[in-house]
Design a protein around this motif. Structure first.
Motif, PDB file in Angstrom:
ATOM      1  N   ILE A   1       0.845  -1.194   0.000  1.00  7.92           N
ATOM      2  CA  ILE A   1       0.000   0.000   0.000  1.00  7.92           C
ATOM      3  C   ILE A   1       0.879   1.243   0.000  1.00  7.92           C
ATOM      4  O   ILE A   1       1.773   1.383   0.833  1.00  7.92           O
ATOM      5  CB  ILE A   1      -0.926   0.035   1.240  1.00  7.92           C
ATOM      6  CG1 ILE A   1      -1.828  -1.203   1.280  1.00  7.92           C
ATOM      7  CG2 ILE A   1      -1.782   1.308   1.237  1.00  7.92           C
ATOM      8  CD1 ILE A   1      -2.735  -1.259   2.499  1.00  7.92           C
ATOM      9  N   PHE A   2       0.616   2.143  -0.951  1.00 10.67           N
ATOM     10  CA  PHE A   2       1.307   3.431  -0.971  1.00 10.67           C
ATOM     11  C   PHE A   2       0.379   4.499  -0.403  1.00 10.67           C
ATOM     12  O   PHE A   2      -0.806   4.573  -0.767  1.00 10.67           O
ATOM     13  CB  PHE A   2       1.641   3.839  -2.422  1.00 10.67           C
ATOM     14  CG  PHE A   2       2.850   3.130  -2.979  1.00 10.67           C
ATOM     15  CD1 PHE A   2       4.118   3.691  -2.864  1.00 10.67           C
ATOM     16  CD2 PHE A   2       2.716   1.906  -3.632  1.00 10.67           C
ATOM     17  CE1 PHE A   2       5.233   3.052  -3.393  1.00 10.67           C
ATOM     18  CE2 PHE A   2       3.821   1.256  -4.154  1.00 10.67           C
ATOM     19  CZ  PHE A   2       5.089   1.821  -4.040  1.00 10.67           C
ATOM     20  N   GLY A   3       0.911   5.342   0.488  1.00  9.88           N
ATOM     21  CA  GLY A   3       0.099   6.436   1.017  1.00  9.88           C
ATOM     22  C   GLY A   3       0.864   7.732   0.935  1.00  9.88           C
ATOM     23  O   GLY A   3       2.077   7.768   1.164  1.00  9.88           O
TER      24      GLY A   3
ATOM     25  N   GLY B   1       3.974   8.317   3.218  1.00 11.63           N
ATOM     26  CA  GLY B   1       4.676   9.562   2.958  1.00 11.63           C
ATOM     27  C   GLY B   1       5.372   9.587   1.605  1.00 11.63           C
ATOM     28  O   GLY B   1       6.265  10.386   1.371  1.00 11.63           O
ATOM     29  N   ASP B   2       4.976   8.684   0.738  1.00 14.03           N
ATOM     30  CA  ASP B   2       5.640   8.592  -0.574  1.00 14.03           C
ATOM     31  C   ASP B   2       4.587   8.312  -1.651  1.00 14.03           C
ATOM     32  O   ASP B   2       4.310   7.165  -1.989  1.00 14.03           O
ATOM     33  CB  ASP B   2       6.687   7.455  -0.512  1.00 14.03           C
ATOM     34  CG  ASP B   2       7.640   7.505  -1.724  1.00 14.03           C
ATOM     35  OD1 ASP B   2       7.593   8.492  -2.488  1.00 14.03           O
ATOM     36  OD2 ASP B   2       8.412   6.538  -1.872  1.00 14.03           O
ATOM     37  N   PRO B   3       3.957   9.355  -2.176  1.00 11.35           N
ATOM     38  CA  PRO B   3       2.859   9.143  -3.120  1.00 11.35           C
ATOM     39  C   PRO B   3       3.326   8.584  -4.461  1.00 11.35           C
ATOM     40  O   PRO B   3       4.425   8.895  -4.917  1.00 11.35           O
ATOM     41  CB  PRO B   3       2.280  10.557  -3.311  1.00 11.35           C
ATOM     42  CG  PRO B   3       3.379  11.482  -2.920  1.00 11.35           C
ATOM     43  CD  PRO B   3       4.184  10.773  -1.883  1.00 11.35           C
TER      44      PRO B   3
ATOM     45  N   THR C   1       3.986  -1.370 -13.824  1.00 15.47           N
ATOM     46  CA  THR C   1       4.700  -0.882 -12.656  1.00 15.47           C
ATOM     47  C   THR C   1       4.132   0.462 -12.199  1.00 15.47           C
ATOM     48  O   THR C   1       3.478   1.168 -12.983  1.00 15.47           O
ATOM     49  CB  THR C   1       6.208  -0.636 -12.937  1.00 15.47           C
ATOM     50  OG1 THR C   1       6.304   0.362 -13.956  1.00 15.47           O
ATOM     51  CG2 THR C   1       6.919  -1.903 -13.360  1.00 15.47           C
ATOM     52  N   VAL C   2       4.358   0.789 -10.942  1.00 21.35           N
ATOM     53  CA  VAL C   2       4.072   2.140 -10.442  1.00 21.35           C
ATOM     54  C   VAL C   2       5.374   2.709  -9.908  1.00 21.35           C
ATOM     55  O   VAL C   2       6.237   1.972  -9.418  1.00 21.35           O
ATOM     56  CB  VAL C   2       3.012   2.156  -9.317  1.00 21.35           C
ATOM     57  CG1 VAL C   2       1.678   1.675  -9.841  1.00 21.35           C
ATOM     58  CG2 VAL C   2       3.464   1.322  -8.115  1.00 21.35           C
ATOM     59  N   THR C   3       5.502   4.035  -9.990  1.00 25.39           N
ATOM     60  CA  THR C   3       6.694   4.689  -9.477  1.00 25.39           C
ATOM     61  C   THR C   3       6.275   5.757  -8.480  1.00 25.39           C
ATOM     62  O   THR C   3       5.335   6.518  -8.733  1.00 25.39           O
ATOM     63  CB  THR C   3       7.488   5.352 -10.621  1.00 25.39           C
ATOM     64  OG1 THR C   3       7.746   4.347 -11.607  1.00 25.39           O
ATOM     65  CG2 THR C   3       8.799   5.931 -10.116  1.00 25.39           C
ATOM     66  N   ALA C   4       6.946   5.764  -7.337  1.00 20.87           N
ATOM     67  CA  ALA C   4       6.624   6.745  -6.305  1.00 20.87           C
ATOM     68  C   ALA C   4       7.535   7.944  -6.427  1.00 20.87           C
ATOM     69  O   ALA C   4       8.519   7.913  -7.169  1.00 20.87           O
ATOM     70  CB  ALA C   4       6.771   6.106  -4.921  1.00 20.87           C
TER      71      ALA C   4
ATOM     72  N   GLY D   1      11.146   7.619  -6.221  1.00 18.66           N
ATOM     73  CA  GLY D   1      11.794   6.834  -7.264  1.00 18.66           C
ATOM     74  C   GLY D   1      11.558   5.343  -7.096  1.00 18.66           C
ATOM     75  O   GLY D   1      11.866   4.541  -7.983  1.00 18.66           O
ATOM     76  N   ARG D   2      11.006   4.954  -5.974  1.00 21.37           N
ATOM     77  CA  ARG D   2      10.740   3.546  -5.728  1.00 21.37           C
ATOM     78  C   ARG D   2       9.748   3.022  -6.773  1.00 21.37           C
ATOM     79  O   ARG D   2       8.732   3.649  -7.061  1.00 21.37           O
ATOM     80  CB  ARG D   2      10.143   3.394  -4.336  1.00 21.37           C
ATOM     81  CG  ARG D   2       9.724   1.984  -4.007  1.00 21.37           C
ATOM     82  CD  ARG D   2       9.373   1.881  -2.541  1.00 21.37           C
ATOM     83  NE  ARG D   2       8.885   0.547  -2.220  1.00 21.37           N
ATOM     84  CZ  ARG D   2       8.881   0.063  -1.002  1.00 21.37           C
ATOM     85  NH1 ARG D   2       9.321   0.772   0.007  1.00 21.37           N
ATOM     86  NH2 ARG D   2       8.416  -1.159  -0.773  1.00 21.37           N
TER      87      ARG D   2
END
Lengths: 113, 832
Positions: free
Chosen positions: B37-39, B82-84, B94-97, B100-101
């Protein structure tokens, strides 16, 4: 000789408001004299029908006294246990005359040999 | 199967929708996916709709956390906070935050929610202009509310909808002067009709807010930071804080950049699948059948459909009907469905001006299609349920407006739980967390037999708490007689509908200082109460007004009235105080003399380290007390809801194991606390070492001495229900032990219900609460201690001495005695 029907047991102002005092009867059953918030006076045998608790020591509310031992509620008017409980305590008639408390003589002396 | 082989589900958005979707998936199949989960926010998942109570100070952040870190860990969820996410590459999945993740996904779930709408007027980017969307906004508002450099701490809230009014309420409670600007002529015009909007406006104005309707903002002005707002009609409102709460917009940027189909929101089908079969979306960011939702209930429905389709049997989302409740304490507003009127619609309206109640139910073709309730929202759930089920109301139409109890023909009104019993299984109980009646009942049947247990396993009533009554009703219906009630909202007794807490609060608020005054002000239904409420009221008044309230002897139980313990034969037992359980020959001689002189039938050593003299008649009590007083002894209050004994061991003075002077501390404690009336009896013990010979761990307040100080513990009970104490804290000096003891007693005196021992009270309010009040809050503790000592300055008068001197003699003497004599014409009367 005619016996008087009423016994004068003292002035009303000797009763605490919302309280009771006792009246021992030598050779008989002690009587409790109750004073309600409205200033009415009632008299019952001072023994709860449940376990003979001294009703005079209970909390008086409206025309009811709650026995101090196990919280039975007894009607001051009829002597009947209220609510779920079953039982009845003798009622002694009371009248007030000139600020004096009069109680029924025959009932007060009931059971005296 | 190893972790690697599981498909990877990546969730963009750590908010209510994203986490709820994950919960629903896990509930159906905990092993299907590896989950990340990205928030955007640097914190765990919290309940956004509870920001209003947080702002108002009714809740803390911990209270509104939905899933703590342990939840993520327990479910092996990788949380990236903390990393949208800033980009999606659909080709390589893929998704990139922002950092850069990059994560590859098998399935991607978008739950990006919505963004608050900012009016692009001049000055909208000044410092001090905030929205009301997340924790950071609340933080900014709280800082403004607490600022001291600007003397008139005033705020402007732009937007008189649900969110704006809740923000205004919170700021107002935080001490700010608040002006609400609303473009439309009626507040909450999307949820309320004109009449209800007007009532709401009046109620808010009565609370000190300024409400300007038809107010169009021209500009926000200020040098670098906000100084005020100017309206198009020229009006000028100074302010150091401006809250924009004019609406929200689905956050579709990420989806649009990735080339997904977009309308007002991200297009989804009935299974929440976007135009890319591997990408799903839920919540406020989606558009389904042309509808975009900004409330929480549809979100629950969507998450269920999504999880059904993904890991179970597809159910299909068919859209949601929504209802609204305003979370402003003391102002009850409910609305649901359509109340704009129109052809074929009938309005049923009821007003009760004196109660401030307005109810309007809109019916079309014998179906409820809308409802607006103001002032009395009790039946909101019922109307909403009728509306959602499209139930034919022709038969109950005449009684419909009077609510469920009445419309169901009395059956429901006879039983207060009838209303909730009549709800359908899929009726929603908890709007904050989307929990149906069926789910709550299933949880109860599954063993969740208390409110807390139901909260823990369903979250019903765990957020705003407004459905607590419904949950309790379900507990009562489902468990029958086994459920005694707990929040118990027990009323004081049958003479009143007020709870103990209500009564105590109102005594203070309205400065009620006598029992008849309380009964009058609070509408007692009996002329002079009963044997349950009178002693409770007497105690509450005594506690609230030390030194002022005159104790009402006739409202005390016999033992407290007579200052002795009544026994089954109507005689009394008498227990003089023995400080810390220590006595001497003089006291023992006096007790022996009393026992002989008044023909006591027994002298018994009590469990509290003193002597009990049995078989004293009420007439003899004053004389017994006079004799005991003469030897220096005072009442032991063995008969009272008060401090009973302080039990001690001999401690360091004699014992080879003793670490401190436990006897001395016990005596000091007893000297400080004796005579204080409490909700129930209160026992203390001090043990000189952890061998604990004084049994301090089953007392209301226990002290165990150790080499380095004193361990304090609370809430023990050795009676019907054995309970060991809870450890409160450790202190280093005797004085601290005394101070904490005084503070704890005063907290108990002020907050427990009459006849609550400390054990059930501590269990009800929670040890953490007590620690917070007594241990963490040093200022509060000192204030409690000071109030206790102030109260004690009026209480430490020996009641026996007064009685021995003739006070209340009527309680001890007969009114008269009847002695029948042989001459019956003159029965002898002897006045006492």
């Amino acid at each position: 000789m005619m016996e008087p029907q009423w016994l004068d047991i003292g002035p009303v102002d000797q009763l605490p408001a919302l309280g009771a005092r006792t009246l021992p009867v030598r050779g008989g059953q002690e009587i409790a004299i109750f004073h309600t918030a409205n200033g009415e006076v009632y008299a019952l045998a001072n023994a709860c029908p449940h376990k003979a608790g001294p009703l005079s020591q209970g909390i008086v509310h409206d025309t009811t006294v709650t026995c101090p031992l196990h919280n039975w509620r007894i009607s001051l008017v009829t002597g009947q246990a209220l609510g779920e409980d079953k039982g009845c305590v003798p009622v002694i008639p009371v009248k007030i005359d000139g600020g004096r408390i009069l109680i029924g003589r025959a009932e007060a002396l009931a059971g005296v040999a | 199967m190893t972790q690697i082989q599981k498909p990877h589900l990546v969730v963009v958005g750590n908010g209510m929708a994203g986490c709820r979707a994950v919960e629903e998936i896990l509930a159906r199949d905990p092993d299907r996916y590896r989950i990340t989960i990205f928030g955007a926010e640097p914190r765990v998942n919290y309940n956004r709709i509870m920001l209003s109570p947080l702002l108002a100070g009714d809740k803390s952040f911990d209270d509104i956390v939905i899933n703590d870190l342990a939840w993520y860990a327990d479910n092996a969820i990788d949380l990236v906070s903390g990393d949208p996410v800033v980009a999606i590459d659909r080709k390589i999945q893929t998704v990139t935050a922002r950092s850069g993740r990059t994560e590859s996904y098998d399935r991607l779930l978008l739950a990006t929610g919505s963004d608050p709408f900012i009016i692009p007027c001049p000055g909208h980017d000044l410092q001090g202009v905030v929205t009301f969307r997340d924790m950071d906004d609340v933080g900014a508002m709280l800082r403004a509310a607490a600022s001291e450099d600007d003397v008139p701490r005033s705020a402007v809230v732009i937007g008189g909808g649900l969110l704006g009014l809740e923000a205004a309420h919170g700021l107002s409670l935080r001490g700010m002067t608040v002006t609400v600007l609303h473009l439309m002529p009626t507040l909450m015009e999307r949820q309320l009709d004109e009449a209800a909007g007007w009532l709401l406006k009046n109620a808010l104005e009565a609370r000190g807010q300024t409400i300007l309707t038809g107010a169009d903002t021209a500009e926000i002005y200020g040098q670098g930071k906000v100084e005020g707002v100017r309206l198009k009609d020229g009006r000028d409102i100074p302010a150091l804080l401006v809250v924009m709460a004019v609406g929200i917009r689905p956050n579709v940027k990420l989806a649009r950049d990735a080339g997904l189909a977009i309308g007002r929101g991200i297009h989804v089908d009935d299974h929440m699948v976007t135009s890319d079969a591997n990408i799903l979306a839920v919540g406020e960011c989606v558009e389904h059948n042309g509808n975009v939702y900004g409330l929480v209930a549809p979100l629950w429905d969507m998450c269920r459909s999504l999880a059904d389709a993904l890991v179970a049997t597809p159910s299909g989302y068919t859209g949601s009907v929504t209802s609204t409740k305003l979370k402003v304490s003391g102002i009850d507003v409910f609305s649901a469905g359509d109340f704009s009127g129109g052809e074929g619609c009938e309005d049923i309206v009821m007003r009760d001006a004196s109660r401030g109640v307005y109810k309007r139910v809109v019916v079309k073709n014998d179906r409820v299609i809308g409802a607006v309730l103001y002032g009395d929202t009790q039946d909101g759930n019922w109307y909403f349920d009728l509306l959602k089920r499209q139930q034919d109301v022709a038969e109950i139409r005449d009684a419909l407006i009077f609510g469920q109890a009445f419309a169901s023909g009395g059956a429901a009104s006879a039983n207060p739980n009838g209303a909730v019993a009549a709800l359908a299984d899929d009726a929603e109980i908890c709007g904050c967390n989307g929990v149906s009646k069926g789910k709550v009942v299933a949880a109860i049947c599954g063993g969740a037999e208390t409110l807390d247990a139901v909260r823990a396993c369903t979250k019903a009533s765990a957020s705003c708490g407004s459905c607590t009554g419904l949950v309790e009703g379900l507990l009562a219906i489902t468990m029958g007689d086994d459920y005694a009630g707990e929040r118990a909202a027990p009323t004081v007794c049958k003479c009143t509908s007020f709870t103990h807490e209500d009564v105590r609060r109102l005594i203070l608020e309205r400065e009620l200082k006598a029992i008849p005054q309380v009964m009058q002000a609070l509408h007692w239904t009996t002329p002079d109460g009963c044997s349950s409420c009178r002693p409770a009221l007497n105690y509450y008044l005594l506690c609230a007004w030390p030194g002022e309230f005159v104790d009402d002897n006739q409202s005390r139980f016999v033992n407290e009235r007579m200052h002795a313990n009544i026994q089954k034969d109507g005689t009394y037992s008498v227990v003089p105080r023995m400080w810390g359980g220590v006595t001497n020959p003089k006291e023992l001689r006096a007790i022996a003399d009393v026992a002989e002189k008044y023909e006591a039938r027994m002298v018994k050593v009590t469990g509290g380290q003193r002597l009990d003299i049995f078989g004293i008649s009420k007439e003899d009590l004053p004389a017994v007390w006079a004799d005991l007083n003469a030897a220096g002894m005072v009442s032991g209050h063995a008969y009272a809801k008060a401090l009973r004994t302080v039990k001690t061991c001999v401690g360091s003075e004699w014992c080879r194991f003793g670490t401190q002077d436990s006897t001395g501390l016990g005596i000091k404690t007893e000297q400080m606390t004796w005579g204080s009336f409490m909700p129930h009896k209160f026992k203390i013990a001090v043990s000189g070492c952890p061998r604990n010979c004084a049994e301090a761990t089953i007392k209301d307040f226990g002290v165990i001495c150790v080499d380095s100080g004193y361990e304090l513990s609370i809430g023990g009970n050795g009676g019907i229900k054995l309970r060991g104490t809870d450890f409160l804290c450790k202190v280093t000096t005797e004085q601290e032990a005394l101070d904490y003891c005084a503070a704890f007693i005063q907290l108990y005196r002020e907050e427990a219900r009459y006849l609550d021992r400390t054990a059930p009270w501590v269990e009800r309010v929670g040890l953490e609460y007590i620690k917070q009040r007594i241990v963490d809050d040093a200022t509060g503790r000192e204030a409690l201690r000071a109030r206790f000592l102030y109260s004690q300055s009026f209480m430490q008068d020996d009641p026996w001495a007064k009685r021995a001197a003739g006070e209340e003699y009527k309680l001890h003497q007969h009114l008269a005695e009847i002695r029948p004599t042989p001459t019956p014409s003159r029965p002898v009367m002897e006045l006492a």
